[in-house]
Design a protein around this motif. Sequence first.
Motif, PDB file in Angstrom:
ATOM      1  N   LEU A  68     -30.739  -2.612  -8.832  1.00  0.00           N
ATOM      2  CA  LEU A  68     -30.201  -2.797 -10.178  1.00  0.00           C
ATOM      3  C   LEU A  68     -30.968  -1.887 -11.130  1.00  0.00           C
ATOM      4  O   LEU A  68     -32.193  -1.980 -11.228  1.00  0.00           O
ATOM      5  CB  LEU A  68     -30.364  -4.253 -10.611  1.00  0.00           C
ATOM      6  N   CYS A  69     -30.238  -0.987 -11.794  1.00  0.00           N
ATOM      7  CA  CYS A  69     -30.867  -0.126 -12.793  1.00  0.00           C
ATOM      8  C   CYS A  69     -31.072  -0.952 -14.056  1.00  0.00           C
ATOM      9  O   CYS A  69     -30.113  -1.483 -14.622  1.00  0.00           O
ATOM     10  CB  CYS A  69     -29.988   1.092 -13.100  1.00  0.00           C
ATOM     11  N   GLY A  70     -32.300  -1.045 -14.499  1.00  0.00           N
ATOM     12  CA  GLY A  70     -32.609  -1.812 -15.693  1.00  0.00           C
ATOM     13  C   GLY A  70     -32.117  -1.150 -16.969  1.00  0.00           C
ATOM     14  O   GLY A  70     -31.966  -1.814 -17.987  1.00  0.00           O
ATOM     15  N   SER A  71     -31.819   0.125 -16.914  1.00  0.00           N
ATOM     16  CA  SER A  71     -31.355   0.835 -18.108  1.00  0.00           C
ATOM     17  C   SER A  71     -29.856   0.613 -18.338  1.00  0.00           C
ATOM     18  O   SER A  71     -29.452   0.099 -19.373  1.00  0.00           O
ATOM     19  CB  SER A  71     -31.665   2.325 -17.987  1.00  0.00           C
ATOM     20  N   CYS A  72     -29.016   0.987 -17.365  1.00  0.00           N
ATOM     21  CA  CYS A  72     -27.562   0.866 -17.542  1.00  0.00           C
ATOM     22  C   CYS A  72     -26.993  -0.405 -16.927  1.00  0.00           C
ATOM     23  O   CYS A  72     -25.818  -0.703 -17.106  1.00  0.00           O
ATOM     24  CB  CYS A  72     -26.845   2.090 -16.995  1.00  0.00           C
ATOM     25  N   LYS A  73     -27.820  -1.128 -16.189  1.00  0.00           N
ATOM     26  CA  LYS A  73     -27.441  -2.414 -15.582  1.00  0.00           C
ATOM     27  C   LYS A  73     -26.421  -2.269 -14.455  1.00  0.00           C
ATOM     28  O   LYS A  73     -25.726  -3.215 -14.106  1.00  0.00           O
ATOM     29  CB  LYS A  73     -26.912  -3.406 -16.612  1.00  0.00           C
ATOM     30  N   GLN A  74     -26.315  -1.082 -13.872  1.00  0.00           N
ATOM     31  CA  GLN A  74     -25.406  -0.859 -12.751  1.00  0.00           C
ATOM     32  C   GLN A  74     -26.118  -1.156 -11.432  1.00  0.00           C
ATOM     33  O   GLN A  74     -27.304  -0.879 -11.282  1.00  0.00           O
ATOM     34  CB  GLN A  74     -24.911   0.590 -12.734  1.00  0.00           C
ATOM     35  N   GLU A  75     -25.359  -1.708 -10.498  1.00  0.00           N
ATOM     36  CA  GLU A  75     -25.891  -1.904  -9.152  1.00  0.00           C
ATOM     37  C   GLU A  75     -25.634  -0.628  -8.350  1.00  0.00           C
ATOM     38  O   GLU A  75     -24.536  -0.079  -8.377  1.00  0.00           O
ATOM     39  CB  GLU A  75     -25.217  -3.085  -8.464  1.00  0.00           C
ATOM     40  N   LEU A  76     -26.648  -0.203  -7.653  1.00  0.00           N
ATOM     41  CA  LEU A  76     -26.559   0.981  -6.799  1.00  0.00           C
ATOM     42  C   LEU A  76     -26.671   0.552  -5.349  1.00  0.00           C
ATOM     43  O   LEU A  76     -27.328  -0.445  -5.031  1.00  0.00           O
ATOM     44  CB  LEU A  76     -27.701   1.945  -7.111  1.00  0.00           C
ATOM     45  N   THR A  77     -26.055   1.334  -4.472  1.00  0.00           N
ATOM     46  CA  THR A  77     -26.277   1.071  -3.053  1.00  0.00           C
ATOM     47  C   THR A  77     -27.693   1.540  -2.710  1.00  0.00           C
ATOM     48  O   THR A  77     -28.290   2.345  -3.439  1.00  0.00           O
ATOM     49  CB  THR A  77     -25.262   1.809  -2.156  1.00  0.00           C
ATOM     50  N   ILE A  78     -28.174   1.059  -1.617  1.00  0.00           N
ATOM     51  CA  ILE A  78     -29.505   1.466  -1.182  1.00  0.00           C
ATOM     52  C   ILE A  78     -29.511   2.969  -0.901  1.00  0.00           C
ATOM     53  O   ILE A  78     -30.446   3.674  -1.278  1.00  0.00           O
ATOM     54  CB  ILE A  78     -29.944   0.646   0.032  1.00  0.00           C
ATOM     55  N   ALA A  79     -28.452   3.467  -0.273  1.00  0.00           N
ATOM     56  CA  ALA A  79     -28.369   4.904   0.007  1.00  0.00           C
ATOM     57  C   ALA A  79     -28.381   5.719  -1.285  1.00  0.00           C
ATOM     58  O   ALA A  79     -29.063   6.747  -1.365  1.00  0.00           O
ATOM     59  CB  ALA A  79     -27.106   5.213   0.808  1.00  0.00           C
ATOM     60  N   GLU A  80     -27.648   5.267  -2.307  1.00  0.00           N
ATOM     61  CA  GLU A  80     -27.653   5.982  -3.591  1.00  0.00           C
ATOM     62  C   GLU A  80     -29.065   6.031  -4.154  1.00  0.00           C
ATOM     63  O   GLU A  80     -29.506   7.073  -4.639  1.00  0.00           O
ATOM     64  CB  GLU A  80     -26.735   5.290  -4.600  1.00  0.00           C
ATOM     65  N   TYR A  81     -29.757   4.906  -4.093  1.00  0.00           N
ATOM     66  CA  TYR A  81     -31.109   4.847  -4.630  1.00  0.00           C
ATOM     67  C   TYR A  81     -32.069   5.740  -3.840  1.00  0.00           C
ATOM     68  O   TYR A  81     -32.848   6.493  -4.424  1.00  0.00           O
ATOM     69  CB  TYR A  81     -31.619   3.408  -4.638  1.00  0.00           C
ATOM     70  N   LEU A  82     -32.008   5.672  -2.529  1.00  0.00           N
ATOM     71  CA  LEU A  82     -32.929   6.461  -1.711  1.00  0.00           C
ATOM     72  C   LEU A  82     -32.694   7.962  -1.852  1.00  0.00           C
ATOM     73  O   LEU A  82     -33.597   8.758  -1.605  1.00  0.00           O
ATOM     74  CB  LEU A  82     -32.824   6.037  -0.242  1.00  0.00           C
ATOM     75  N   ASN A  83     -31.505   8.346  -2.267  1.00  0.00           N
ATOM     76  CA  ASN A  83     -31.164   9.763  -2.405  1.00  0.00           C
ATOM     77  C   ASN A  83     -31.086  10.242  -3.850  1.00  0.00           C
ATOM     78  O   ASN A  83     -30.645  11.356  -4.109  1.00  0.00           O
ATOM     79  CB  ASN A  83     -29.831  10.048  -1.703  1.00  0.00           C
ATOM     80  N   CYS A  84     -31.531   9.431  -4.798  1.00  0.00           N
ATOM     81  CA  CYS A  84     -31.321   9.760  -6.213  1.00  0.00           C
ATOM     82  C   CYS A  84     -32.436  10.584  -6.840  1.00  0.00           C
ATOM     83  O   CYS A  84     -32.328  10.983  -8.005  1.00  0.00           O
ATOM     84  CB  CYS A  84     -31.127   8.483  -7.024  1.00  0.00           C
ATOM     85  N   HIS A  85     -33.513  10.862  -6.130  1.00  0.00           N
ATOM     86  CA  HIS A  85     -34.623  11.673  -6.656  1.00  0.00           C
ATOM     87  C   HIS A  85     -35.210  11.087  -7.935  1.00  0.00           C
ATOM     88  O   HIS A  85     -35.501  11.802  -8.899  1.00  0.00           O
ATOM     89  CB  HIS A  85     -34.205  13.124  -6.855  1.00  0.00           C
ATOM     90  N   SER A  86     -35.322   9.742  -7.961  1.00  0.00           N
ATOM     91  CA  SER A  86     -35.960   9.005  -9.062  1.00  0.00           C
ATOM     92  C   SER A  86     -35.225   9.120 -10.395  1.00  0.00           C
ATOM     93  O   SER A  86     -35.833   9.022 -11.453  1.00  0.00           O
ATOM     94  CB  SER A  86     -37.431   9.421  -9.215  1.00  0.00           C
ATOM     95  N   VAL A  87     -33.907   9.317 -10.326  1.00  0.00           N
ATOM     96  CA  VAL A  87     -33.061   9.340 -11.522  1.00  0.00           C
ATOM     97  C   VAL A  87     -31.802   8.531 -11.223  1.00  0.00           C
ATOM     98  O   VAL A  87     -31.160   8.745 -10.195  1.00  0.00           O
ATOM     99  CB  VAL A  87     -32.676  10.786 -11.910  1.00  0.00           C
ATOM    100  N   CYS A  88     -31.442   7.631 -12.122  1.00  0.00           N
ATOM    101  CA  CYS A  88     -30.239   6.829 -11.914  1.00  0.00           C
ATOM    102  C   CYS A  88     -29.015   7.737 -11.863  1.00  0.00           C
ATOM    103  O   CYS A  88     -28.776   8.512 -12.795  1.00  0.00           O
ATOM    104  CB  CYS A  88     -30.080   5.800 -13.030  1.00  0.00           C
ATOM    105  N   PRO A  89     -28.208   7.651 -10.796  1.00  0.00           N
ATOM    106  CA  PRO A  89     -27.014   8.483 -10.706  1.00  0.00           C
ATOM    107  C   PRO A  89     -25.924   8.082 -11.701  1.00  0.00           C
ATOM    108  O   PRO A  89     -25.018   8.856 -11.966  1.00  0.00           O
ATOM    109  CB  PRO A  89     -26.542   8.293  -9.267  1.00  0.00           C
ATOM    110  N   GLU A  90     -26.042   6.903 -12.288  1.00  0.00           N
ATOM    111  CA  GLU A  90     -25.049   6.429 -13.255  1.00  0.00           C
ATOM    112  C   GLU A  90     -25.367   6.865 -14.681  1.00  0.00           C
ATOM    113  O   GLU A  90     -24.506   7.335 -15.400  1.00  0.00           O
ATOM    114  CB  GLU A  90     -24.934   4.907 -13.200  1.00  0.00           C
TER     115      GLU A  90
END
Length: 109
Positions: A68-90
């Motif tokens: 769960l991104c605390g900024s935009c409140k979107q749920e991300l998949t684990i794969a999205e998070y592990l591949n996001c390079h420390s930036v929310c893709p949303e």
Amino acid sequence: MYIKGIEVRGSILDDETRCSHYHSDKDRIAIRFYCCGIYYPCYQCHEEHGCAETKVWPKTQFGEKGILCGSCKQELTIAEYLNCHSVCPECGAEFNPGCNLHKHLYFDV
């Protein structure tokens, strides 16, 4: 605390899911623990307030929403998070890159 109808437990300090253990400007995620299905800001919050049966997400489940991104409140998949390079893709909010040091506590990597 509830964020967009999602319960987040632990020693939470603000609505971006910072906790008493991790509270820098970039500490803004919560992880849904595989063992109990509940979101916590960190492994220490889960140890203190959780189910006491910690299990990591298996690779076969990395397509599930578990961050769960605390900024935009979107749920991300684990794969999205592990591949996001420390930036929310949303929303583009930065995540703490130091979290990579703990990913083995949450995910089968």
